[in-house]
Design a protein around this motif. Structure first.
Motif, PDB file in Angstrom:
ATOM      1  N   UNK A  97      10.545   1.592   7.153  1.00  0.00           N
ATOM      2  CA  UNK A  97       9.447   0.915   6.462  1.00  0.00           C
ATOM      3  C   UNK A  97       8.583   1.933   5.730  1.00  0.00           C
ATOM      4  N   UNK A  98       7.731   1.419   4.850  1.00  0.00           N
ATOM      5  CA  UNK A  98       6.817   2.282   4.108  1.00  0.00           C
ATOM      6  C   UNK A  98       5.438   1.631   4.135  1.00  0.00           C
ATOM      7  N   UNK A  99       4.412   2.449   4.238  1.00  0.00           N
ATOM      8  CA  UNK A  99       3.043   1.947   4.321  1.00  0.00           C
ATOM      9  C   UNK A  99       2.201   2.575   3.222  1.00  0.00           C
ATOM     10  N   UNK A 100       1.421   1.745   2.534  1.00  0.00           N
ATOM     11  CA  UNK A 100       0.512   2.195   1.483  1.00  0.00           C
ATOM     12  C   UNK A 100      -0.888   1.711   1.830  1.00  0.00           C
ATOM     13  N   UNK A 101      -1.834   2.626   1.858  1.00  0.00           N
ATOM     14  CA  UNK A 101      -3.214   2.256   2.192  1.00  0.00           C
ATOM     15  C   UNK A 101      -4.170   2.860   1.175  1.00  0.00           C
ATOM     16  N   UNK A 102      -5.271   2.134   0.905  1.00  0.00           N
ATOM     17  CA  UNK A 102      -6.270   2.636  -0.032  1.00  0.00           C
ATOM     18  C   UNK A 102      -7.662   2.256   0.450  1.00  0.00           C
ATOM     19  N   UNK A 103      -8.675   2.831  -0.203  1.00  0.00           N
ATOM     20  CA  UNK A 103     -10.063   2.515   0.137  1.00  0.00           C
ATOM     21  C   UNK A 103     -10.737   1.776  -1.012  1.00  0.00           C
ATOM     22  N   UNK A 104      -9.952   0.906  -1.673  1.00  0.00           N
ATOM     23  CA  UNK A 104     -10.488   0.087  -2.750  1.00  0.00           C
ATOM     24  C   UNK A 104     -11.310  -1.066  -2.209  1.00  0.00           C
TER      25      UNK A 104
END
Length: 702
Positions: A69-76
């Motif tokens: 799996x792949x995880x993408x996180x941001x602080x938008x």
């Protein structure tokens, strides 16, 4: 899809659009191999980048998990979780289940973004065996889960798995509140498992591609911090031995990007051109009653270009639309190239006498692009791309806007009266005219060169000792250092398939010389003429007259220097020969040791190729109680060998040793040569000072 027992209208309303994605994934992501897999990841990452581009976030994290799996996180700002009035679904569910839905339609949230088709998140969701999304908004953390585009609930506990038991939602269900978020903290976390029913078994996320994309984005969005973490432990990747993490952040802009991309010595500084233009576009708009009508909308296109010319002939042009790369160009790159050619033609004609530019001469696009490194970015709302993969910009009005901005700025720069800028412009115009003359000269060379013997044609250099064979695959060209070595090599070669071309000492330093200087140099021109495939952009490896090019120089410092000069010439002007593995370095011996055999048995001759190898052999002979003739013969040059020795050690395929030159070796040679003999003095001074203490007098070949 849900099973037949619980398949109802709810599933139809959600999956009718996404089912088309699963049936024809290539329409949306290009392919179902690693390229398509990476495109899905770009869709998710680009959504986070668009938030940062709008000033709503400063950090993005990407994690490649060991389970695939792949995880993408941001602080938008976080994806909206309130109800969208038209569908009655939460904003979160709309984004992940409806095609052509999101904040990039209507112009309220993003003035310019990469994901304009509005299919990114929903397409990734449709092609995922599982997708989990978490959103931090208003002091709460909301969560939602999907299987192949269908919202529902996975019942696994602890470690998440793609094949866990899944229960689909029977009706519109708001996102679940799964925790609390700190005050003022917002953001989105998406983790998904690509569906192995869709993607090919060998499809894998490429860390190198991800690394390049992260670096590129950090240049295009100054101040954005992108963190990559690879936990897969795959062989051949930086994380093979354990989790690997990198952070990319650049506070500069595309000027720094050009500096990073540039590899050759500069002809100009980095120039930065900025401007904008507006145009009108007719677009379909749907009113509140669901009726479509055409509206005339005014668009603004912002243009930002950084560029510099170097002494080489390779061109590196990177184009972007709203920071999305367009590797196949489009209307913006067409406008850029049109402006370059128009501006240079105007300025060269204005200085024709000084530049010795004839009335019949004409600049072509390749003459202007030679040695150019440039980054072109345009920013506009709702650009038209050719296909969902966004590789080509199609908005026609952008071409003229980019052309006007670049042409105006370039004319001002080339026509500047400031002393430094005027000198730089003059040097650049000379380079472009030289490129034109070299192109014409190379074409004439190529047209006149044929595979003929010296008796049939006088176009080949008289000092070339050609071979009789016309079979390219078997023929070899030895480039020999000096006339003394040529005399020995002439007797040692097999004239059937081995040709000899002598060079007199050290050839021109092509690292600093222009193409016209290189072509006018007798030694360089002779090599290009003999090989017969042209040079630079016009090089055609199919026309090469020899299967192998073998650099045969003395085994001393001067020989190594000449070999480096020759490699630099090949790397810069005949690179395909190196890329196809057809350039070799001969390995002549350094010592000849005659081992004494007892009685009437003939003495044994052993050749060694380094001091350490000789010392090791002598120690072994001493242990075995064997004697050798002294003094040991040390070859200072190829001319000291007789023909039999040269043939046996260096030229005869049955006994010789050759080192194939790879592209990395040639590139390293050029870099070293640029350091030691390039035009930039400061790095060379630092190299000498740093290495002075480590130098041993005995290592200097005298």
């Amino acid at each position: 899809m849900a099973s037949s027992d619980n398949y109802n209208a709810r599933h139809l309303s959600v999956l009718e659009g996404l089912e088309a994605v699963r049936k024809r994934p290539g329409m949306y992501i290009g392919s179902t191999d690693s390229r398509g897999l990476m495109h899905c990841l770009w869709e998710i990452i680009d959504n986070s980048v668009d938030e940062a581009l709008g000033g709503f976030g400063q950090a993005i994290g990407v994690v490649l998990h060991a389970d695939g799996s792949v995880e993408v996180q941001d602080d938008g700002r976080g994806i909206p979780v309130d109800v969208e009035p038209k569908t009655g679904l939460s904003g979160l569910e709309v984004v992940f289940t409806k095609l052509h839905a999101g904040g990039k339609f209507g112009g309220g949230s993003y003035s310019a973004s990469g994901g304009l088709h509005g299919v990114g998140a929903s397409v990734v969701n449709a092609l995922s065996a599982r997708l989990d999304v978490e959103v931090d908004r208003g002091g709460k953390t909301y969560g939602m889960q999907f299987r192949r585009g269908e919202p529902g609930k996975f019942t696994d506990k602890g470690r998440k798995k793609a094949d866990a038991t899944f229960t689909p939602h029977e009706s519109a269900t708001p996102p679940e509140i799964i925790g609390k978020a700190k005050r003022g903290v917002t953001g989105t976390r998406i983790r998904y498992w690509a569906d192995d029913h869709i993607f090919t078994p060998d499809a894998k996320f490429s860390y190198e591609d991800l690394q390049n994309r992260a670096r590129q984005t950090s240049f295009l969005v100054p101040g954005l911090r992108i963190t990559l973490r690879d936990e897969r432990g795959l062989p051949g990747t930086p994380g093979a031995e354990g989790p690997h993490e990198e952070i990319f952040q650049h506070d500069g802009g595309i000027s720094e990007f050009v500096d990073y991309l540039s590899s050759d010595s500069p002809v100009t500084d980095i120039w930065r051109f900025q401007g904008s233009g507006s145009f009108h576009e007719k677009v379909p708009v749907i009113d509140n009653n669901g009726r479509s009508h055409i509206e005339d909308v005014q668009r603004v296109c912002e243009v930002d270009v950084a560029l510099r010319w170097g002494i080489g002939y390779d061109t590196s042009l990177r184009t972007f639309v709203n920071i999305i790369a367009t590797p196949k160009g489009g209307t913006h790159s067409a406008g850029f190239e049109q402006a370059l050619l128009k501006s240079f033609r105007k300025n060269v004609e204005a200085n024709a006498r000084k530049l010795k530019f004839g009335q019949k001469d004409k600049l072509e696009k390749d003459d202007v692009l030679a040695g150019l490194t440039a980054v072109l970015t345009v920013r506009l709302a709702e650009p038209q791309f050719e296909g969902q993969t966004k590789e080509i910009l199609g908005t026609p009005q952008v071409r003229q806007i980019v052309s006007k901005v670049v042409e105006k700025a370039l004319n001002e720069r080339l026509g500047s009266t400031k002393r430094a800028e005027k000198a730089e412009a003059s040097t650049l115009l000379e380079k472009v005219v030289n490129e034109m003359k070299s192109r014409v000269s190379a074409r004439m060379h190529k047209e006149t060169q044929r595979r003929k013997t010296a008796l049939e044609s006088s176009t080949l250099p008289t000092k070339l000792l050609d071979c009789r064979s016309k079979e390219v695959g078997k023929s070899e060209l030895f480039i020999v250092e000096g006339d003394s070595a040529l005399g020995t090599a002439r007797l040692a070669r097999s004239s059937e398939y081995q040709a000899l071309l002598p060079i007199r000492g050290k050839i021109l330093n092509v690292q600093k010389a222009s193409i016209s200087d290189m072509l006018s140099n007798a030694e360089c021109a002779a090599m290009i003429q003999v090989i017969g495939a042209g040079s630079g952009r016009s090089f055609d490896i199919e026309q090469a007259r020899y299967g192998k090019i073998i650099l045969m120089t003395d085994a001393d410092v001067d020989g190594a220097h000449i070999r480096t000069l020759l490699l630099t010439l090949f790397y810069r002007y005949m690179r395909p020969m190196i890329e196809h593995g057809r350039v070799y370095a001969a390995v002549p011996p350094l010592h000849r040791i005659e081992v004494i055999n007892p009685g009437s048995k003939q003495n044994e001759v052993v050749y060694t190729y380094s001091e350490s190898e000789m010392n090791k052999l002598l120690a072994q002979l001493e242990r075995d109680g064997r004697r050798y003739k002294e003094p040991i013969q040390r070859y200072k040059g190829l001319g000291e060998m007789d023909a039999d020795q040269l043939a046996e050690t260096t030229m005869d395929p049955r006994h010789r040793m050759l080192r194939r030159v790879g592209i990395d070796h040639a590139q390293a040679a050029e870099e070293v040569f640029d350091l030691l003999m390039g035009s930039d003095v400061a790095p060379r001074k630092k190299f000498i000072i740093d290495g002075a203490d480590d130098l041993e007098r005995e290592r200097i070949d005298v």
